[in-house]
Design an enzyme around this catalytic site. Structure first.
Site, PDB file in Angstrom:
ATOM      1  N   ASN A   1       0.815  -1.222   0.000  1.00  0.00           N
ATOM      2  CA  ASN A   1       0.000   0.000   0.000  1.00  0.00           C
ATOM      3  C   ASN A   1       0.849   1.272   0.000  1.00  0.00           C
ATOM      4  OD1 ASN A   1       0.910  -0.092   2.611  1.00  0.00           O
ATOM      5  ND2 ASN A   1      -1.070  -0.533   3.539  1.00  0.00           N
TER       6      ASN A   1
ATOM      7  N   ARG B   1       3.318   7.239  11.351  1.00  0.00           N
ATOM      8  CA  ARG B   1       2.812   6.725  12.625  1.00  0.00           C
ATOM      9  C   ARG B   1       2.586   7.893  13.573  1.00  0.00           C
ATOM     10  NH1 ARG B   1       1.385   3.115  10.185  1.00  0.00           N
ATOM     11  NH2 ARG B   1       1.918   0.907  10.354  1.00  0.00           N
TER      12      ARG B   1
ATOM     13  N   GLN C   1      -4.743   3.500  18.390  1.00  0.00           N
ATOM     14  CA  GLN C   1      -5.805   3.339  17.403  1.00  0.00           C
ATOM     15  C   GLN C   1      -6.714   2.202  17.822  1.00  0.00           C
ATOM     16  OE1 GLN C   1      -3.467   5.131  13.551  1.00  0.00           O
ATOM     17  NE2 GLN C   1      -4.191   3.070  13.452  1.00  0.00           N
TER      18      GLN C   1
ATOM     19  N   HIS D   1      -7.353   6.136  10.205  1.00  0.00           N
ATOM     20  CA  HIS D   1      -6.229   5.501   9.505  1.00  0.00           C
ATOM     21  C   HIS D   1      -6.742   4.757   8.259  1.00  0.00           C
ATOM     22  CE1 HIS D   1      -2.246   3.098  10.101  1.00  0.00           C
ATOM     23  NE2 HIS D   1      -2.383   3.558   8.874  1.00  0.00           N
TER      24      HIS D   1
END
Ligand code: NDP
Length: 400
Positions: A147, A285, A314, A333
């Site tokens: 990704n 991050r 998260q 995210h």
């Protein structure tokens, strides 16, 4: 037979989709550096469907059950009453995505006596205590490059959105207004700006390449310099120390992994090195930045904007200050989990599982830890130690 625990984000609030916006995905033939796409022997899903939420199961159930294994799929991952915590004791493999990470802390690893492998269906294995995985001889693997371009596109989108003040302008339309002055009082062109990336790896370099046609001045900091031909082609200025780059840039984007060396590298002290009115885009991050220092810098005007899609922990608790700080363009995210990305990392996860169950080597480019040491790509990009501290905060998401 093995038990595999697969932690995925929840289905959409209005249910798992029955139809999709488009009928197929664009075809890509490989990655920019020559690495091949995932090569599982087969897949049991339709590319372009939602695979990363609970009902999508990364398309793995048929395959795993056909081998006699048990697959547990859950979104319940935090706190002592979570399904993950309950299922860990006899799990052989735990799989999760960084978007909805199963924090594999030393305590959890100690409880999981049969655990052999932790797979990141995506990129970035900082939600696993790598030191504990090393000490307990647990393999850690991720789906390198799956990704990277998805994220690079998101970074470019966020830089332009912040600089041009897109989100507040959009909101004026939704509110029924036509408030041009309100919209443009914070709107600039990116043309002519100096834009720098901390790290020019797969994502950082892809961001630089995509920004080049905007007529900007490009900067980077990385532990290793890019080939001279690439520096020339893109007109890059290299900075040996990231702190030296900050003051030269109008926009800084963070594209390095989180490990003990990079944790909180953007803090009250380093923010003073930035130009007043700089923008930061961080899709790497959340913990690369000191949470409250970012809020202070936006409130004081030292930063003109901050955007990204990564938080810590998260899911972010309902009262996380990044939800309400001024001039932000945060998303949950999502950058690395477009439907396009999901089909690649679902296939990559299947490839890793096929290798594991057939006793074949997992590609070096997917390995982070193996045989009690950092291995493969992990030996290059990560450092020993633990970056999961504070992850227990994620359990607060539901209660706020
Ligand atoms: P790469 O491994 O290709 O690139 C990482 C780069 O960071 C390397 O060039 C490495 O340098 C460099 N680096 C490491 N430590 C430092 C440091 N201390 N200072 C400067 N540079 C450093 O990874 P990707 O580009 O694919 O991904 C980068 C990060 O982005 C991931 O680790 C992950 O945290 C995040 N990510 C986020 C996603 C999302 O959905 N938002 C999805 C995918 C990734 P060198 O190799 O030269 O030593």
């Amino acid at each position: 037979m093995a038990k595999i625990v697969l932690v995925l984000y929840d289905d959409p609030v209005d249910g798992y989709p029955k139809t999709y916006a488009r009928d197929d995905l664009p075809r890509i033939d490989g990655y920019a550096d020559g690495q091949t796409l995932p090569t599982p022997k087969a897949i049991d899903f339709k590319p372009g469907t939602l695979l990363g939420s609970v009902s999508g199961e990364l398309g793995l159930r048929k395959y795993l059950e056909s081998l006699g294994h048990t697959l547990v799929v859950t979104a319940s991952k935090d706190g002592p009453d979570s399904v993950l915590e309950r299922e860990l004791h006899d799990a052989e493999i735990v799989i999760s995505q960084p978007f909805w990470p199963a924090y594999m802390t030393a305590e959890r690893i100690a409880k999981a006596k049969k655990l052999k492998m932790i797979v990141t269906a995506g990129i970035g294995s900082d939600h696993t205590d790598l030191q504990a995985a090393i000490d307990n001889n647990i393999t850690v693997a991720e789906v390198t490059f799956c990704n990277s371009i998805s994220v690079a596109e998101h970074v470019v989108m966020m830089i332009i959105s912040l600089v041009r003040n897109y989100i507040p302008s959009y909101q004026w339309v939704v509110k029924g207004g036509w408030n041009i002055a309100d919209c443009v009082a914070r709107s600039y062109d990116v043309e002519g700006m100096h834009i720098g990336t901390v790290a020019a790896g797969r994502i950082g370099l892809a961001v630089l390449r995509r920004l080049k046609p905007f007529g900007v001045h490009l900067h980077y900091n990385d532990r290793h310099r890019l080939p001279e031909s690439v520096e020339k082609e893109l007109g890059l200025t290299w900075h040996a120390k990231r702190e030296d780059m900050y003051g030269a840039c109008d926009v800084v984007t963070l594209n390095c992994p989180l490990h003990p060396e990079t944790e909180h590298m953007i803090n009250d002290e380093t923010l003073k090195l930035f130009k007043r009115g700089a923008y930061i885009v961080n899709t790497a991050r959340g913990k690369l930045c000191d949470r409250d220092a970012i809020v202070r810098a936006l409130e004081s005007g030292q930063l003109a904007g901050y955007a990204g899609d990564v938080w810590f922990p998260q899911p972010a608790p309902g009262n996380h200050p990044w939800r309400t700080m001024p001039h932000h363009g945060m998303t949950p995210h999502i950058s690395g989990t477009s439907l396009s990305a999901q089909s690649r990392y679902a296939a990559g996860t299947r490839e890793i599982l096929e290798c594991y169950f057939e006793d074949r080597p997992i590609r070096d480019e997917y390995l982070i830890v193996q045989g009690g040491a950092l291995a493969g790509v992990g030996a290059h990009s990560y450092s020993k130690g633990n970056a999961t501290g504070g992850s227990e905060e994620a359990a607060k998401y539901k209660t706020i």
